[in-house]
Motif scaffolding. Structure first.
Motif, short mmCIF file in Angstrom:
data_model
loop_
_atom_site.label_atom_id
_atom_site.label_comp_id
_atom_site.label_asym_id
_atom_site.label_seq_id
_atom_site.Cartn_x
_atom_site.Cartn_y
_atom_site.Cartn_z
N VAL A 94 20.30 13.09 52.35
CA VAL A 94 19.14 13.98 52.36
C VAL A 94 17.88 13.16 52.59
N GLN A 95 17.09 13.54 53.60
CA GLN A 95 15.83 12.88 53.85
C GLN A 95 14.91 13.80 54.65
N VAL A 96 13.62 13.58 54.50
CA VAL A 96 12.59 14.35 55.19
C VAL A 96 11.67 13.37 55.90
N SER A 97 11.25 13.71 57.11
CA SER A 97 10.29 12.87 57.85
C SER A 97 9.38 13.77 58.66
N VAL A 98 8.27 13.18 59.13
CA VAL A 98 7.32 13.93 59.96
C VAL A 98 6.79 13.01 61.06
N GLU A 99 6.61 13.60 62.25
CA GLU A 99 5.96 12.91 63.36
C GLU A 99 4.62 13.57 63.63
N GLN A 138 3.18 8.18 54.00
CA GLN A 138 3.31 9.64 53.93
C GLN A 138 4.07 10.24 55.12
N THR A 139 5.05 9.48 55.63
CA THR A 139 5.83 10.00 56.76
C THR A 139 7.29 10.27 56.41
N THR A 140 7.77 9.81 55.25
CA THR A 140 9.16 10.06 54.86
C THR A 140 9.23 10.40 53.39
N TRP A 141 10.32 11.09 53.00
CA TRP A 141 10.58 11.45 51.60
C TRP A 141 12.06 11.33 51.34
N LEU A 142 12.41 10.79 50.16
CA LEU A 142 13.80 10.68 49.73
C LEU A 142 13.91 11.12 48.27
N THR A 153 16.98 16.38 57.16
CA THR A 153 18.42 16.16 57.18
C THR A 153 18.95 16.50 55.80
N PRO A 154 20.01 17.32 55.69
CA PRO A 154 20.95 17.78 56.72
C PRO A 154 20.46 19.06 57.41
#
Length: 420
Positions: free
Chosen positions: A79-84, A110-114, A65-66
């Motif tokens: 702004v954020q990053v995630s993984v499944e 280790q599933t999200t980043w900000l 996101t975005p």
């Protein structure tokens, strides 16, 4: 099959089907019936699915996101990053023009980043992400976006400073860098809590200034916390807020000093007890001092005072006075009212004659280095937010928006200025 896997499968399928159709056209096998196709080993879709599985692609699905190429992105929490079905291996975010890398933190699982800090306005950023699934297979994603521009965003400058200790008259004063037309939503996004339990209400003086105060002065030793939740709030058409922050301040002891222009005395009262009564010289008959409640908004050991800056000029346009080293000066209004030391008048003036251009003068020595003078004592004993009340002057009352002086407005009128 997961959505991420299916998206990859469909891409491979499209390529494989193109190859199948091309082969059929060249070999003349396009007239096979469904029965013949099934007998020969299955449909093209089944072949595509099997090929996708055989490609050994990662099951990790990255979300950023975005959206790619987004404009007017917020600079705080947008702004954020995630993984499944996987973990983040690396996230690199850079300002594309300068190449500056933005630091960020991957969560413990280790599933999200900000990002660690607020972003810059009107800046293009790129995010490059690598993740891996349980089998160690890598997935990649890249996204570019641009943050909101100064023209499309507003910020608010606040008084008092975070962490400061102030007097009982200090309001919370917010000044915006853009005109605010959506006043209700902007005001509603300000939350103020006081340990004293006092009700705090906002008042719009104009389209760029919003002050908050309780009905009466703050109770001494009150802790005040202010939360500004403007990030994403529309302040005007096409103009959104970018701030999401909290600040706090402490209300110290109560000190209220009353200046009687007729008697030419100032009584200093702290927590209900009289500390001292000081002789003063207020505004002359031609340039009287305002009446009313005034809050100390600035303190200066020494400062220059030039009459031309506040409209007091001679025929030649020069200031009626220009004193480069006025000692122990404390501002009471935007228009130039101060309580300050005076070394150029004789000692006999104080307590007997009003001679100033509207300021409140106290006996002092040049250089601001004599701590035995009345002005030095009062300067040392005062803090921002302390109240000075002027009575018995022939002038009008100080306007509520001239400085931090909203106390010169009764509570009903103050409440009427709220947009809520």
């Amino acid at each position: 099959m997961r959505d991420g896997m299916r998206r990859k499968s469909l891409g491979v399928a499209a390529a494989l089907l193109t190859g199948v159709l091309t082969l059929s056209a060249c070999s003349g096998g396009g007239d096979d019936s469904p029965e013949e196709s099934a007998a020969s080993g299955g449909s093209g879709q089944e072949d595509a699915d099997r090929a996708a599985e055989d490609a050994n692609t990662s099951a990790a699905v990255i979300s950023i996101t975005p959206d790619d190429a987004a404009d007017n992105v917020g600079i705080n929490d947008d702004v954020q990053v995630s993984v499944e079905d996987g973990t983040l291996d690396s996230v690199t975010m850079t300002a594309t023009e300068s190449g500056t890398e933005i630091t960020g933190t991957i969560s413990a699982d280790q599933t999200t980043w900000l990002p660690d800090a607020q972003l810059e306005r009107a800046t293009q950023y790129q995010i490059d992400v690598q993740a891996s699934d349980r089998e160690g297979r890598a997935a990649h994603e890249t996204r570019t976006f641009t943050t909101v521009s100064p023209e499309n965003s507003f910020i608010g400058y606040f008084t008092p400073e975070d962490g400061s200790t102030v007097g009982v008259g200090m309001p919370v004063s917010l000044n915006f860098d853009k005109p605010i037309t959506n006043r209700a939503e902007v005001e509603a996004a300000v939350e103020i809590t006081a340990s004293s339990g006092q009700e705090v209400v906002g008042h719009w003086f104009n389209e760029t200034r919003l002050d908050f105060r309780p009905e009466d002065y703050w109770e001494a030793n009150t802790e005040v916390t202010v939360n500004l939740d403007w990030d994403g709030v529309e302040g005007a058409d096409g103009v959104t807020g970018v701030q999401d922050r909290t600040f706090s301040f402490t209300v110290g002891r109560s000190q209220i000093s009353t200046v009687d222009v007729e008697s030419k005395q100032m009584q200093v009262v702290r927590d209900g007890e009289v500390l001292r009564t000081l002789p003063i010289s207020a505004g002359s008959e031609e340039t009287p001092t305002y009446n009313g409640q005034m809050v100390i908004s600035e303190k200066h050991e020494e400062t220059r005072m030039n009459g031309a800056t506040v409209g007091f000029t001679d025929d030649d346009g020069e200031g009626e006075y220009d004193i480069p080293d006025v000692p122990h000066a404390m501002r009471l209004s935007t228009s130039g009212t101060f309580v300050h030391g005076n070394y150029w008048a004789s000692d006999g003036v104080f307590g007997s004659t009003n001679t100033s251009h509207g300021c409140i003068g106290l006996n002092d020595e040049q250089g601001a280095d004599d701590d035995t003078t009345d002005a030095a004592w009062f300067f040392d004993e005062s803090m921002l937010g302390d109240v000075i009340v002027v009575v018995n002057s022939p002038d009008e009352e100080m306007a509520p928006d001239n400085g931090l002086n909203g106390w010169n407005m009764d509570w009903t009128e103050w409440q009427a200025g709220s947009a809520l």
